[in-house]
Design an enzyme around this catalytic site. Structure first.
Site: not given
Length: 153
Positions: A128, A90, A17
């Site tokens: 996450s 990603r 992030h």
């Protein structure tokens, strides 16, 4: 003034992030990091804790504004006069998912442009979700979370 929103749950914030935010700064005059609050989903970390982590990382960057919000992200963009929405990519599956959302957002608000920033290769495996799982079982997440954020846990 070019204003962008980087929305996400940031539950928790990761080095991936931070990389996306830092790489977006030269492109915009102001970048909001929007912590999305989902009323139908219980977060791993409280909104206050996520905000604390983000402030610990970006407190000295005047272009960054950290806010929590509820509701449609595209409506939040309008409320802060953001003309751009930043999304990190990603993997190929991220791209397909984000492309569909970008197309729906464009249909709802054609004046707001989605900007995709591809993650650096070393960060493509960090999510996450995986970091939460490691935290849940008291594993070492220091390779995945910025030190300033880690100090908040």
């Amino acid at each position: 003034m070019k204003i962008a929103l980087f929305p996400g749950s940031f539950d928790p914030v990761t080095k991936a992030h931070v990389d996306i935010v830092e790489r977006s700064l030269p492109l915009f005059d102001k970048v909001y990091i929007g912590i999305g609050a989902n009323s139908s989903k219980q977060g791993f970390l409280s909104l206050a804790k996520r905000e604390e982590m983000l402030r610990a990382i970006f407190d000295n960057e005047p272009k960054i504004h950290i806010v929590a919000y509820e509701g449609l992200t595209i409506e939040f963009c309008r409320s802060i006069n953001a003309q751009y929405m930043i999304r990190g990519i990603r993997t190929v599956s991220d791209f397909e998912y984000e492309k569909a959302i970008a197309q729906m957002n464009h249909a709802l608000a054609p004046e707001i442009e989605s900007i995709f920033i591809v993650s650096k290769p070393g960060y493509s495996s960090i999510s996450s979700t995986i970091v939460r799982e490691i935290l849940k079982y008291n594993g070492d997440v220091s390779k995945f979370i910025p030190k300033a954020a880690l100090d908040c846990l």
